[in-house]
Design a protein around this motif. Structure first.
Motif, PDB file in Angstrom:
ATOM      1  N   ASN A  52     -85.448 -28.287 -19.382  1.00 58.39           N
ATOM      2  CA  ASN A  52     -84.012 -28.204 -19.183  1.00 58.39           C
ATOM      3  C   ASN A  52     -83.340 -28.731 -20.163  1.00 58.39           C
ATOM      4  N   CYS A  53     -83.558 -29.988 -20.415  1.00 57.96           N
ATOM      5  CA  CYS A  53     -82.666 -30.724 -21.462  1.00 57.96           C
ATOM      6  C   CYS A  53     -82.821 -30.041 -22.707  1.00 57.96           C
ATOM      7  N   GLU A  54     -84.121 -29.700 -23.045  1.00 58.90           N
ATOM      8  CA  GLU A  54     -84.427 -29.011 -24.364  1.00 58.90           C
ATOM      9  C   GLU A  54     -83.429 -27.685 -24.326  1.00 58.90           C
ATOM     10  N   TRP A  64     -86.224 -38.154 -25.639  1.00 58.32           N
ATOM     11  CA  TRP A  64     -86.237 -36.989 -24.860  1.00 58.32           C
ATOM     12  C   TRP A  64     -87.059 -37.281 -23.632  1.00 58.32           C
ATOM     13  N   CYS A  65     -86.677 -36.923 -22.338  1.00 56.19           N
ATOM     14  CA  CYS A  65     -87.412 -37.227 -21.054  1.00 56.19           C
ATOM     15  C   CYS A  65     -88.513 -36.329 -20.926  1.00 56.19           C
ATOM     16  N   GLY A  66     -88.847 -35.381 -21.565  1.00 52.02           N
ATOM     17  CA  GLY A  66     -89.668 -34.402 -21.517  1.00 52.02           C
ATOM     18  C   GLY A  66     -89.640 -33.112 -20.548  1.00 52.02           C
ATOM     19  N   LYS A 115     -83.321 -43.668 -23.594  1.00 55.95           N
ATOM     20  CA  LYS A 115     -83.001 -42.770 -22.606  1.00 55.95           C
ATOM     21  C   LYS A 115     -82.720 -41.444 -23.218  1.00 55.95           C
ATOM     22  N   CYS A 116     -83.154 -40.350 -22.327  1.00 57.73           N
ATOM     23  CA  CYS A 116     -83.128 -38.930 -22.830  1.00 57.73           C
ATOM     24  C   CYS A 116     -81.694 -38.727 -23.305  1.00 57.73           C
ATOM     25  N   ILE A 117     -81.442 -38.111 -24.707  1.00 56.82           N
ATOM     26  CA  ILE A 117     -80.233 -37.891 -25.142  1.00 56.82           C
ATOM     27  C   ILE A 117     -79.409 -37.011 -24.322  1.00 56.82           C
ATOM     28  N   CYS A 118     -80.203 -36.128 -23.392  1.00 54.74           N
ATOM     29  CA  CYS A 118     -79.276 -35.198 -22.981  1.00 54.74           C
ATOM     30  C   CYS A 118     -79.013 -35.716 -21.079  1.00 54.74           C
ATOM     31  N   CYS A 119     -79.875 -36.210 -20.732  1.00 54.86           N
ATOM     32  CA  CYS A 119     -79.900 -36.413 -19.316  1.00 54.86           C
ATOM     33  C   CYS A 119     -79.639 -37.881 -18.766  1.00 54.86           C
ATOM     34  N   GLY A 120     -80.153 -38.729 -19.784  1.00 59.10           N
ATOM     35  CA  GLY A 120     -80.267 -40.297 -19.589  1.00 59.10           C
ATOM     36  C   GLY A 120     -81.218 -40.566 -18.854  1.00 59.10           C
TER      37      GLY A 120
HETATM   38 ZN   LIG Z   1     -83.922 -35.319 -20.194  1.00 57.48          ZN
END
Ligand SMILES: [Zn+2]
Length: 506
Positions: free
Chosen positions: A462-464, A457-459, A488-493
């Motif tokens: 919004n991804c959360e 997770w990038c932190g 890489k963030c599972i959501c946004c990469g």
């Molecule tokens: Zn992300």
């Protein structure tokens, strides 16, 4: 002949997990719904479990210098207004007292008589009212640290309730401490988290992951929230305890200031931490099986039930004497900071007698009849094994091995739960796999899905939020033990340096 139901609890966990949970509570005679919506009546078997949890934890708190105190159930509404984030977080769940006195109404019934000049809030948590006392008790650095705990009930008006997991009123402990420095306060926050881990893992046999909450999941008004998260048998997460570093936010709001060692003036650094009767729900959902509850011996209300077996009246007298003597011997054996607790059940109800104790989850069942007595032996069954699995053990051997046997059951329950969690946790790096993991195969039974996902997770909040919106999956915690790892963030990469725990949660 009708086919016998194979299990004591219907439905089974696989058939309907939420209903299985309710049925286990009923079959074990732990608690029931009350006439007041969303509140529970905790029955003796459930309350004895809570008392054991309380006494274990209370001992641990006191060993770190914490002392117990008690604060009012009612909080002046103005107190809650002092900390903006805090009031926003709890406002929707507050029960408010607006009147006192009951009078005979025109229609015959009782009606509230006199309005209060300032409405009172029934405590949803006590930071603000305890803060008010702290502001009076703390004047100088010499008064710090101040380490207080309260055992109490709190009220959070819930719309959808479930016994032990989410009820409008529940029992808990809330610890509140004040310190002269942020370092010391953070140290205390983590110390209490570790204490919860020890209690939940060692006494309740529930494996947990220690971690830090994301900003979105933080306690309202806290700078940092730490938690322990456990996996239930429907693979959902249960938050079993939280510990908050409150910075100087609440000290500022309640004016908890002190004279520093260098004659300056500063606000104290505070913490708060809590666990509740929710732990009982967690215990049921971690250890229960299709025959009912399984009590971890260290917190079990009773450890052994003796079931005398006899046919004729003269047999009864001899068997009962043998059983009573055995009970006396067992009670003298120390275990987990108290003596072993024995039940004697001589009700004449046939096979239902043994099943009652299986459903209640008592660790050991012991049958004693004339033949066992003649051999000076007992016929014993363990709750962690299949119910038909019974063994004959000489009485002296049984007595000498009791504590070791209970420890073995305790350990087996923990290992079983740990294996379950490991088997239902995946390291997931692809978005498709992630969505598939959290999508139930059968939409009729949404509780049966993958489990925990350890993903990057990038932190970014919004991804959360996207994951929560799409799958009703949240970041349970950023594990304290997580190792740095490029991904890489599972959501946004976008780049991420560690994995977090994603799960559906209670
Ligand atoms: Zn992300």
């Amino acid at each position: 002949m009708a086919k016998q139901n194979q299990n004591a609890i219907s439905p089974t966990r696989e058939q309907d997990y939420p209903e299985w949970y309710q049925q286990v509570i009923k079959a074990a005679d732990m608690a029931e719904r009350s006439p007041v919506r969303g509140c529970m009546v905790i029955k003796p078997w459930g309350y004895a479990l809570w008392e054991n949890i309380v006494s274990q934890m209370d001992r641990m708190f006191k060993a770190t210098g914490v002392r117990n105190a008690y604060f009012p159930l009612f909080i002046p509404i103005g107190f809650l207004e002092k900390e903006a984030e805090h009031v926003e977080g709890f406002a929707k769940e507050c029960a408010v007292v607006t009147h006192h006195r009951l009078e005979q109404g025109d229609q015959g019934g009782l009606v509230p008589g006199a309005p209060l000049t300032e409405p009172l809030v029934v405590r949803p948590t006590s930071e603000t009212i305890i803060g008010d006392s702290f502001s009076k008790w703390i004047n100088s650095y010499r008064d710090l640290p101040l380490l207080i705990n309260q055992w109490a009930n709190v009220v959070r008006w819930e719309m959808r309730t479930r016994i032990f997991l989410r009820t409008s009123e529940f029992l808990w402990q809330e610890g509140h401490t004040a310190h002269a420095s942020d370092t010391e306060a953070i140290e205390r926050t983590l110390m209490m988290l570790k204490l919860y881990t020890r209690m939940v893992q060692d006494d309740l046999a529930i494996p947990v992951i220690e971690g830090r909450k994301t900003e979105a999941e933080r306690f309202p008004g806290a700078v940092d929230t730490f938690c322990i998260e456990a996996m239930m048998q429907d693979r959902k997460a249960l938050q079993a305890g939280t510990s908050h570093f409150l910075g100087q936010n609440f000290a500022r709001a309640s004016n908890i200031s002190f004279q520093t060692e260098t004659e300056g003036e500063d606000f104290a650094w505070t913490t708060s931490w809590g666990t509740s009767t929710r732990l009982i729900g967690g215990l049921i959902m971690t250890h229960g099986d299709d025959d009912g509850l399984i009590m971890p011996p260290r917190v079990a209300p009773s450890h052994v039930v003796l079931l005398p077996i006899y046919r004729k009246p003269d047999e009864r007298q001899k068997v009962m004497k043998y059983v009573n003597d055995l009970a006396t011997n067992i009670r003298q054996i120390p275990y987990a900071g108290r003596g072993l607790v024995v039940e004697i059940d001589d009700r004449d109800i046939g096979g239902a007698r043994g099943w009652d104790w299986i459903k209640k989850g008592i660790p050991l069942r012991v049958e004693i009849g004339p033949r066992d007595m003649a051999n000076d032996a007992v016929f014993m069954a363990r709750r962690d094994k299949p119910h038909r699995d019974k063994t004959v053990v000489p009485r002296t051997e049984f007595l000498s091995q009791l504590p070791a046997m209970l420890d073995e059951i305790q350990d087996e329950l923990f290992q079983r739960a740990l294996r379950f969690r490991d088997n239902n946790t995946r390291f997931i790096d692809e978005l498709n796999d992630f969505y598939a993991w959290f999508t139930p195969k059968n939409s009729e039974k949404p509780e049966i899905h993958g489990g925990f996902a350890m993903s990057h997770w990038c932190g970014d909040g919004n991804c959360e939020a996207t994951v929560k919106e799409d799958l009703n999956v949240t970041i349970r915690c950023i594990p304290l033990a997580a190792e740095q790892e490029a991904g890489k963030c599972i959501c946004c990469g976008k780049p991420s340096d560690r994995r977090v725990v994603f799960a559906k949660a209670y």
